[in-house]
Design an enzyme around this catalytic site. Structure first.
Site, PDB file in Angstrom:
ATOM      1  N   PRO A  76       0.907  -1.072  -0.006  1.00 54.92           N
ATOM      2  CA  PRO A  76       0.128  -0.087   0.029  1.00 54.92           C
ATOM      3  C   PRO A  76       0.960   1.215   0.000  1.00 54.92           C
ATOM      4  O   PRO A  76       1.842   1.273   0.659  1.00 54.92           O
ATOM      5  CB  PRO A  76      -0.822  -0.241   1.294  1.00 54.92           C
ATOM      6  N   CYS A  77       0.443   2.069  -0.782  1.00 50.96           N
ATOM      7  CA  CYS A  77       1.420   3.281  -1.104  1.00 50.96           C
ATOM      8  C   CYS A  77       0.459   4.595  -0.373  1.00 50.96           C
ATOM      9  O   CYS A  77       1.221   5.504  -0.347  1.00 50.96           O
ATOM     10  CB  CYS A  77       1.349   3.767  -2.570  1.00 50.96           C
ATOM     11  N   GLN A  78      -0.565   4.596  -0.050  1.00 54.13           N
ATOM     12  CA  GLN A  78      -1.166   5.989   0.424  1.00 54.13           C
ATOM     13  C   GLN A  78      -0.397   6.438   1.649  1.00 54.13           C
ATOM     14  O   GLN A  78      -0.336   7.607   1.684  1.00 54.13           O
ATOM     15  CB  GLN A  78      -2.757   5.416   1.092  1.00 54.13           C
TER      16      GLN A  78
END
Length: 430
Positions: A76-78
């Site tokens: 996940p990049c958020q």
């Protein structure tokens, strides 16, 4: 034929798998996905439709990895994104990297490929990336990272992502070269970013456009009429145009379109000067400009009816007034399209939040790009089945990896694994 086994963590709809499998085929290898994991049900559905495998859910519920040679993970990049709060490892999603590390401890593959947003590199002054590096190297892996732009891999999209690569008990000489690519979608030079791959073929948005998409993607007649008035019926002028209320330059604004009510020429002039002048140093150093008093506005817009014009703009909700301070009611979500792509150039970055509002003027139609066109911008083949709900398909494409980039990275990694001094236990395909 030899077979290489891989695991696909945080698989999304399968972009990394597509790229990896293409790389293996180019090296005359068969592949076997021995485990995939994705928590989102909509992404699971698309993955199952295309690959016949239903990914496992929450990675935290996976106890152990089966035997495999290469680990893929678009974690996940958020929590590292410029668009997010950049909380990093203070964010629950950021800690999911340590779930990958935990699983690597259960079975160490020969190599890994991780993908993330470019913000990971600079997050917390580089300390986040250094923490990841330390965790990886302590497990016996090399560690390299590359900032790669999709536009350098035969895709007409200005998209920079970071790829983390490691090989067990080795010091590989990878032929990849970091390159941020063009500053914007109107300047692009194609470079050879891999010694393994030939110079990329220059492509433009025109190469991914459908000739006769469904009429449901056309912009509304009211919106098109307003646009025609702005460009004096020369719709070619829409190429590369932004629709946004807090920037000048090559932009169209809501007050020019009359989206909240028709504006007089004086009102339009005031609004255009406002968003330009409020950034002047004399008014402060805020990134998007400072709230201004009527007296400050009068320094660049001297008009005998200034009070009436300001009141009218507040009533129409183009301006907001708080304690006699004025600011534009900014944002771009009131527009059917927030950016018109130029068919002769490359696209801006496709993102999950507004991939459904990228537009194009093509074949005499003012329309949004289609989900299939968004998929082509990411390198997905036309035989890849998209989600039946358009909004979900757009969102998934904005969250996905660019398949072409993964292919090139995977080619480099597989080459190093196959031909490293340490022999690799690849299976013979049955």
């Amino acid at each position: 034929m030899q077979k290489i086994r891989f695991i696909d963590l945080f698989s999304g709809i399968g972009g990394m798998r597509l790229g990896f499998e293409a790389a293996a085929r180019s090296l005359n290898l068969e592949t076997e996905c021995v485990l995939s994991s994705e928590i989102n049900p909509d992404a699971q559905l698309v993955y199952q439709t295309n690959f016949g495998d239903t990914p496992l859910g929450d990675i935290r519920l996976i106890d152990q990895l089966p035997e495999h040679e290469i680990l893929l993970a678009g974690f996940p990049c958020q929590s590292f994104s410029y668009a997010g709060k950049k909380a990093g490892f203070g964010d629950t999603r950021g800690t999911l990297f340590f779930e990958i590390a935990r699983l690597i401890d259960t079975f160490k593959p020969q190599a890994f490929i991780f993908e993330n947003v470019r913000g990971l590199v600079s997050h917390d002054g580089g300390r986040t990336l250094e923490t990841i590096k330390d965790e990886i190297k302590s497990r016996g892996y090399s560690f390299d990272y590359f900032l790669l732009n999709s536009s350098n891999f035969s895709l007409p999209q200005n998209r920079v992502r970071v790829y983390l690569v490691g090989i067990l008990n080795a010091s590989p000489q990878l032929g990849l070269v970091s390159d941020l690519g063009p500053k914007d979608s109107h300047s692009c030079s194609h470079q050879q970013l891999s010694l393994f791959s030939p110079l990329s073929k220059p492509v433009t948005v025109a190469d991914i456009l459908e000739e006769h998409p469904d009429a449901k993607y056309d912009c509304s007649p009211e919106f098109v009429k307003a646009l025609k008035q702005i460009v004096n019926n020369d719709l070619d002028r829409l190429h590369g145009m932004r629709l946004i209320d807090y920037r000048g330059g090559n932009s169209i604004h809501s007050w020019e379109l009359g989206l909240r009510g028709e504006c007089s020429l004086d009102e339009i002039e005031l609004m255009n000067l406002f968003i330009l002048k409020r950034r002047n140093k004399e008014f402060g150093h805020h990134q998007d400009g400072k709230l201004l008093t009527k007296q400050q506005i009068a320094t660049f817009f001297a008009h005998p009816n200034l009070d009436e014009i300001l009141d009218s703009l507040v009533t129409k909700k183009y301006l907001q007034r708080n304690n006699e301070l004025y600011k534009p009611v900014s944002g771009n979500f009131s527009f059917e399209v927030y950016k018109f792509l130029d068919p002769a150039k490359i696209s801006v970055t496709v993102v999950a939040s507004d991939a459904n509002r990228l537009g194009v003027y093509h074949n005499h139609r003012v329309r949004r790009i289609t989900p299939r066109e968004a998929a082509r911008l990411q390198g997905f083949p036309d035989d890849f089945s998209l989600h039946s709900n358009d909004d979900k398909a757009y969102h998934q494409m904005g969250n996905s990896v660019s398949v072409n980039v993964v292919t090139t990275v995977a080619q480099e990694v597989i080459q190093n694994v196959l031909y490293s001094a340490k022999p690799v236990a690849l299976q013979n395909a049955v």
